[in-house]
Design an enzyme around this catalytic site. Structure first.
Site, PDB file in Angstrom:
ATOM      1  N   ASP A 219       0.822  -1.217   0.000  1.00 27.75           N
ATOM      2  CA  ASP A 219       0.000   0.000   0.000  1.00 27.75           C
ATOM      3  C   ASP A 219       0.851   1.260   0.000  1.00 27.75           C
ATOM      4  O   ASP A 219       0.549   2.221  -0.706  1.00 27.75           O
ATOM      5  CB  ASP A 219      -0.923  -0.006   1.230  1.00 27.75           C
ATOM      6  N   HIS A 224       4.563   4.283  -2.962  1.00 24.27           N
ATOM      7  CA  HIS A 224       4.842   5.691  -2.693  1.00 24.27           C
ATOM      8  C   HIS A 224       6.253   5.940  -2.152  1.00 24.27           C
ATOM      9  O   HIS A 224       6.972   6.793  -2.657  1.00 24.27           O
ATOM     10  CB  HIS A 224       3.836   6.256  -1.689  1.00 24.27           C
ATOM     11  N   LYS A 323      -0.158   1.854   9.918  1.00 25.79           N
ATOM     12  CA  LYS A 323      -1.450   2.426  10.311  1.00 25.79           C
ATOM     13  C   LYS A 323      -1.633   2.339  11.823  1.00 25.79           C
ATOM     14  O   LYS A 323      -0.953   1.562  12.486  1.00 25.79           O
ATOM     15  CB  LYS A 323      -2.575   1.615   9.669  1.00 25.79           C
TER      16      LYS A 323
END
Ligand code: NDP
Length: 460
Positions: A219, A224, A323
């Site tokens: 993710d 990224h 997270k």
């Protein structure tokens, strides 16, 4: 007025469209009074034009752009299965002027739609805007790249990486390349280690359907943070255009691999247990709705890479993201090597030769220096010089959309770079799937497993 561009959003009833794309369109129209846009939506939900226009109005209101709704007043929505060739062809038939097709679809549906697009005639110059993830491993990314370049040339493919908006990339490059204090020391001779970190205070937020199959490594790090690494590690591009900038980034990625090719020693993974973030109680990840505990998805990932170039050989680049952490923290931390200590001289021997910290969104730099101070002129202490960087006034997706509509692909992820990002993380994915790297735990709202903080020396 400019010639109208038709923006066809596939997956128009989905989350990305309502939460990110439509507000970005609103902001773009607000800032660009001459922009002429024809907006069309398509998706599998049975929406009427009115239902779609209501979604547009609602999203425009979130950025205070109600006054721009009139500029897309005739916007239509078509219920269509975009994996059906005739349905897809019908969406494109009759488009006049230039066309942007935005794939706001689940990744497998994007692939299926692209397979059908290959033999559908498109207006000249059609741009395809693809969302991450681009493939699910190096081979599938290569296959997707081969597929999309059968539809349009590479310079009409925009692989969206909204994480680094244009202004942030320019901010990093400005500090790196415009300062004689910085650029000459930007190498293994002077830099001891680099940390690129994106900690989110958000937990799963009902996104199990996507996230439980992806996890933190795919993710955030694959898509990224490796792009951030490329900007930090690349050689100075001759120009900031689609060729030179993307060549420089791809070269840095080609030289990057997990340290020692040894995921068991150079990667870590963890999952959150129940805890609290602020006032909110967060259940354990495995108790979140829609999560399959047997999948073993990590919510915090860390990999340490080396960039095997003359400039960087031997310097660890640690990439970490997760997270449900206590504080949001998005930063690049460059730690300089300690300088020679003067025997019998200054006291308070520093552990390093200073730290340059970029905080991302809002962008800022903090330069941590060893300085004299206090009552004892021989004693060193730490002080920080800080300044905000160019703010950028647009949402990241507005910057992205503006580039897409202008056909400027310089900051889109080039196909080969996407493949390299999969190649870099693949040994970690394999080792994690085989259980070679243990799954650690941290309480939601904490800063991650205790010893992760110290191993890379950040003080944030
Ligand atoms: P959603 O599942 O919310 O939306 C996907 C949309 O596509 C839904 O409206 C879905 O309709 C529709 N759809 C599915 N299959 C078809 C089909 N065969 N024909 C027509 N429409 C179809 O996903 P997201 O919006 O969250 O994500 C879309 C893409 O954006 C993904 O690649 C994701 O990784 C990426 N992305 C998302 C972000 C986010 O915050 N949401 C952030 C960054 C990237 P239905 O609901 O009826 O199935």
């Amino acid at each position: 007025m400019t010639t109208p561009t038709t923006l066809l959003i596939l997956g128009a009833s989905g989350d990305l469209t309502s939460r990110l794309l439509l507000p970005a369109i609103a902001q773009l129209l607000q800032r660009q009074p001459d922009r002429a846009l024809v907006l069309r939506g398509a998706g599998s939900d049975d929406w009427s034009d009115e239902r779609w226009q209501e979604a547009v109005r609602t999203a425009f209101a979130t950025v205070g752009a109600e006054d721009q709704v009139a500029r897309v007043a005739g916007s239509t929505y078509t219920k269509a299965d975009v994996t059906d060739r005739d349905a897809l062809a019908g969406l494109i038939a009759g488009v006049e002027g230039s066309l942007v097709i935005y794939f706001a679809l689940p990744p497998a549906v994007t692939v299926a739609a692209c397979e059908k697009l290959v033999d559908i005639p498109l207006p000249a110059g059609t741009v395809l805007a693809l969302e991450k993830p681009f493939g699910s491993d190096e081979q599938s990314a290569a296959a997707l790249n081969a597929l999309v370049t059968r539809i349009v040339p590479e310079n009409q493919v925009f692989r969206v990486d909204h994480f680094l908006g244009r202004s942030t990339i320019l901010n990093i490059m400005g500090v790196r390349f415009a300062n004689r204090l910085v650029e000459p020391v930007w190498s293994a001779d002077h830099v001891e280690k680099v940390l690129i970190r994106y900690d989110e205070a958000l937990a799963l937020e009902n996104r199990a359907r996507y996230y439980d199959k992806a996890g933190a490594l795919v993710d955030m790090i694959q898509s990224h943070l490796l792009q951030v690494l490329a900007i930090v590690a690349m050689e100075q591009p001759a120009d900031l255009d689609e060729i030179d900038l993307r060549d420089a980034m791809a070269a840095a990625l080609r030289a990057t691999r997990i340290v020692g090719d040894d995921p068991a020693r150079s990667t870590r993974r963890a999952r959150y247990t129940a805890g609290t973030i602020g006032e909110r109680s967060i259940p354990a990840y495995t108790d979140e709705q829609g999560v399959d505990p047997a999948r073993g998805t990590e919510t915090l990932a860390e990999i340490t890479c080396e960039v095997d170039t003359a400039r960087w050989a031997g310097v660890p680049f640690t990439l970490r993201s997760g997270k449900a952490l206590g504080d949001r923290c998005a930063e690049i931390v460059v730690t300089f090597r300690p300088v020679r200590h003067i025997p019998g001289g200054l006291t308070g021997r520093p552990a390093d030769g200073g730290v340059l910290r970029f905080s991302l969104g809002p962008d800022r730099i903090d330069l941590e220096l060893n300085v004299n101070g206090g009552d004892d002129p021989f004693a060193l202490r730490r002080d920080v010089l800080s300044t905000g960087l160019g703010k950028g006034t647009l949402l990241a997706y507005t910057e992205v959309l503006s580039e897409i509509l202008d056909g400027d692909v310089a900051l889109s992820v080039r196909g080969d770079a996407a493949e390299q990002c999969w190649r870099i993380i693949q040994p970690a994915l394999d080792a994690w799937r085989s259980g070679a790297v243990p799954m650690e735990e941290y309480a939601a709202g904490s800063r991650g497993p205790d010893d992760w903080q110290t191993s890379h020396g950040t003080t944030a």
